[in-house]
Design a protein around this motif. Structure first.
Motif, PDB file in Angstrom:
ATOM      1  N   HIS A 109      -9.506  -4.780  35.763  1.00 11.72           N
ATOM      2  CA  HIS A 109      -8.131  -5.385  36.188  1.00 11.72           C
ATOM      3  C   HIS A 109      -8.598  -7.318  36.549  1.00 11.72           C
ATOM      4  O   HIS A 109      -9.966  -7.298  36.477  1.00 11.72           O
ATOM      5  N   ILE A 110      -8.363  -7.618  36.408  1.00 11.64           N
ATOM      6  CA  ILE A 110      -7.497  -9.716  36.146  1.00 11.64           C
ATOM      7  C   ILE A 110      -7.053  -9.799  37.606  1.00 11.64           C
ATOM      8  O   ILE A 110      -5.781  -9.440  36.979  1.00 11.64           O
ATOM      9  N   GLY A 111      -7.204 -10.827  38.583  1.00 16.40           N
ATOM     10  CA  GLY A 111      -6.350 -10.942  39.533  1.00 16.40           C
ATOM     11  C   GLY A 111      -5.153 -12.000  39.180  1.00 16.40           C
ATOM     12  O   GLY A 111      -4.766 -11.357  39.284  1.00 16.40           O
ATOM     13  N   HIS A 112      -4.858 -12.652  38.143  1.00 16.66           N
ATOM     14  CA  HIS A 112      -3.756 -13.634  37.852  1.00 16.66           C
ATOM     15  C   HIS A 112      -3.712 -14.066  37.135  1.00 16.66           C
ATOM     16  O   HIS A 112      -4.851 -14.471  36.008  1.00 16.66           O
ATOM     17  N   ALA A 113      -2.633 -14.324  36.072  1.00 16.19           N
ATOM     18  CA  ALA A 113      -2.645 -15.283  34.551  1.00 16.19           C
ATOM     19  C   ALA A 113      -1.401 -15.873  35.528  1.00 16.19           C
ATOM     20  O   ALA A 113      -0.498 -15.597  35.728  1.00 16.19           O
ATOM     21  N   VAL A 114      -1.153 -17.198  34.494  1.00 15.74           N
ATOM     22  CA  VAL A 114      -0.200 -18.025  35.066  1.00 15.74           C
ATOM     23  C   VAL A 114       0.127 -18.285  33.423  1.00 15.74           C
ATOM     24  O   VAL A 114      -0.711 -19.200  33.163  1.00 15.74           O
ATOM     25  N   LEU A 115       1.358 -18.844  33.441  1.00 16.94           N
ATOM     26  CA  LEU A 115       2.086 -18.923  31.778  1.00 16.94           C
ATOM     27  C   LEU A 115       2.826 -19.960  32.387  1.00 16.94           C
ATOM     28  O   LEU A 115       3.969 -19.781  32.985  1.00 16.94           O
ATOM     29  N   ALA A 116       2.831 -21.141  31.040  1.00 15.71           N
ATOM     30  CA  ALA A 116       3.482 -21.901  31.151  1.00 15.71           C
ATOM     31  C   ALA A 116       3.114 -22.458  29.628  1.00 15.71           C
ATOM     32  O   ALA A 116       2.765 -23.163  29.094  1.00 15.71           O
ATOM     33  N   ALA A 169      -3.102 -18.897  31.739  1.00 15.78           N
ATOM     34  CA  ALA A 169      -4.473 -19.401  32.229  1.00 15.78           C
ATOM     35  C   ALA A 169      -4.691 -18.106  32.984  1.00 15.78           C
ATOM     36  O   ALA A 169      -3.462 -17.047  33.875  1.00 15.78           O
ATOM     37  N   LEU A 170      -6.070 -16.897  32.974  1.00 18.94           N
ATOM     38  CA  LEU A 170      -6.419 -16.175  33.321  1.00 18.94           C
ATOM     39  C   LEU A 170      -7.426 -16.503  34.524  1.00 18.94           C
ATOM     40  O   LEU A 170      -8.047 -17.182  34.507  1.00 18.94           O
ATOM     41  N   VAL A 171      -7.111 -15.774  36.212  1.00 20.77           N
ATOM     42  CA  VAL A 171      -7.907 -16.757  36.971  1.00 20.77           C
ATOM     43  C   VAL A 171      -8.782 -15.068  38.071  1.00 20.77           C
ATOM     44  O   VAL A 171      -7.824 -14.298  38.265  1.00 20.77           O
ATOM     45  N   GLU A 172      -9.371 -15.565  38.267  1.00 21.37           N
ATOM     46  CA  GLU A 172     -10.510 -14.735  39.701  1.00 21.37           C
ATOM     47  C   GLU A 172     -10.993 -15.470  40.263  1.00 21.37           C
ATOM     48  O   GLU A 172     -11.201 -16.531  40.382  1.00 21.37           O
ATOM     49  N   SER A 173     -11.279 -14.713  41.032  1.00 21.77           N
ATOM     50  CA  SER A 173     -11.715 -16.328  42.265  1.00 21.77           C
ATOM     51  C   SER A 173     -12.656 -14.972  43.440  1.00 21.77           C
ATOM     52  O   SER A 173     -13.098 -13.833  42.774  1.00 21.77           O
TER      53      SER A 173
END
Length: 329
Positions: A204-211, A216-220
């Protein structure tokens, strides 16, 4: 430039949200149109048949969606070469050529200087209202319905595993809230997706932001307050070392899956008190880690810059959004 390889959804002319009944109706309509016995194109008829065979079966459709449309692609041999998905991939440098640096274009709190916001008296393109590519047109069935494409956020953190689930969910919710406030509110085209499943290893990948054409793939991660040093592989705090989430291989994999996008990874390091300037992270000389862990202040600044400095940053690229939506767990 090589030819675009249509997805099964595009071949049948249905959105990724289509029901089984809608898929069957679309198949019957397309099969009548392209059947060779009725003067249709045999190649198109084969495409239609393949699309229906995959999308009409829940198990095959799920596998196809989770592979981001690559497990059973619509490919045909032509002239000894396979068609490949074409794209507008820019140099994988994390910054468009000629774009201002983060230091030159942003303020200490993550804001953007006036000269970065405006060019020749005009608002910067990333601050303009979102436009859709391809545009929604009457009589054309889009891959993503317009009302869904217009939503700035999709998905939510999901429970997985037996231990630490609540802490992880709270951390991911806090990360999503930070992105919502500091990025989505600033870049109208940005779309946040929470909880992607990686086709590489079902992780699982926490978050992705498309613009625009950037992803951007984001983990914390959550750590105690204090001063940390980044040595390229670990965060060092006194005698304690902490390894950040392993994200680099997912970035490489998504870059291969989405050659039309520029993909970059970000690791947010937060503290329990939510101070955006904590923890303090010093980068040791010679540290060459692929993805540098960032506190909230620097994370927002770097993520905003990455998304806003790409080509056509006010664009919602619908085909990429559609593929990402099917990858939500």
């Amino acid at each position: 430039m090589m030819a675009h390889v249509p997805s099964h959804y595009e071949v049948l002319g249905v959105p990724v949200t289509a029901s089984v009944a809608e898929i069957k109706r679309a198949y019957r309509r397309a099969a009548r149109q392209h059947h060779p016995d009725h003067g249709g194109d045999p190649l198109e008829f084969r495409r239609v048949t393949l699309a229906f065979e995959v999308l009409s079966r829940p198990d095959r459709r799920t596998a196809y969606d989770r592979s981001y449309f690559t497990s059973s692609p619509q490919r045909e041999e032509q002239g000894g070469r396979r068609e490949e998905h074409s794209g507008r991939r820019e140099e994988h440098s994390g910054r468009a050529e000629g774009a201002p640096s983060a230091a030159a274009g942003t303020t200490a709190d993550g804001g953007v200087h006036a000269h970065a916001r405006r060019t020749a008296g005009q608002r910067s393109q990333w601050a303009e209202p979102a436009v859709y590519e391809p545009p929604f047109a009457e009589g054309v069935v889009p891959l993503v319905p317009a009302d869904i494409a217009a939503r700035p956020e999709h998905g939510e953190p999901r429970r997985r595993g037996l231990f630490g689930a609540e802490a992880r969910i709270q951390r991911e919710r806090s990360t999503a809230a930070l992105i919502r406030r500091q990025v989505l509110a600033q870049i109208p085209s940005a779309r946040l997706l929470n909880g992607l499943r990686s086709p590489a290893d079902s992780a699982h990948i926490g978050h992705a932001v498309l613009a625009g054409y950037r992803l951007a793939l984001v983990e914390s991660m959550l750590v105690p307050r204090g001063n940390y040093a980044w040595d390229g592989a670990h965060l060092v705090h006194g005698s304690r070392t902490v390894a950040p989430p392993l994200l680099a291989h997912q970035v490489r994999h998504f870059q291969n899956l989405f050659p039309e996008l520029n993909v970059q990874g970000f690791v947010l390091v937060a503290t329990p008190d939510g101070n955006p300037h904590e923890p303090v992270i010093d980068v040791r000389r010679g540290a060459e880690g692929i993805i540098e862990p960032l506190n909230a202040s620097k994370f927002v600044r770097e993520l905003r810059h990455f998304l806003s400095s790409g080509p056509q940053p006010n664009t919602v690229f619908v085909p990429a959004l559609a593929r990402l939506l099917t990858g939500l767990h």
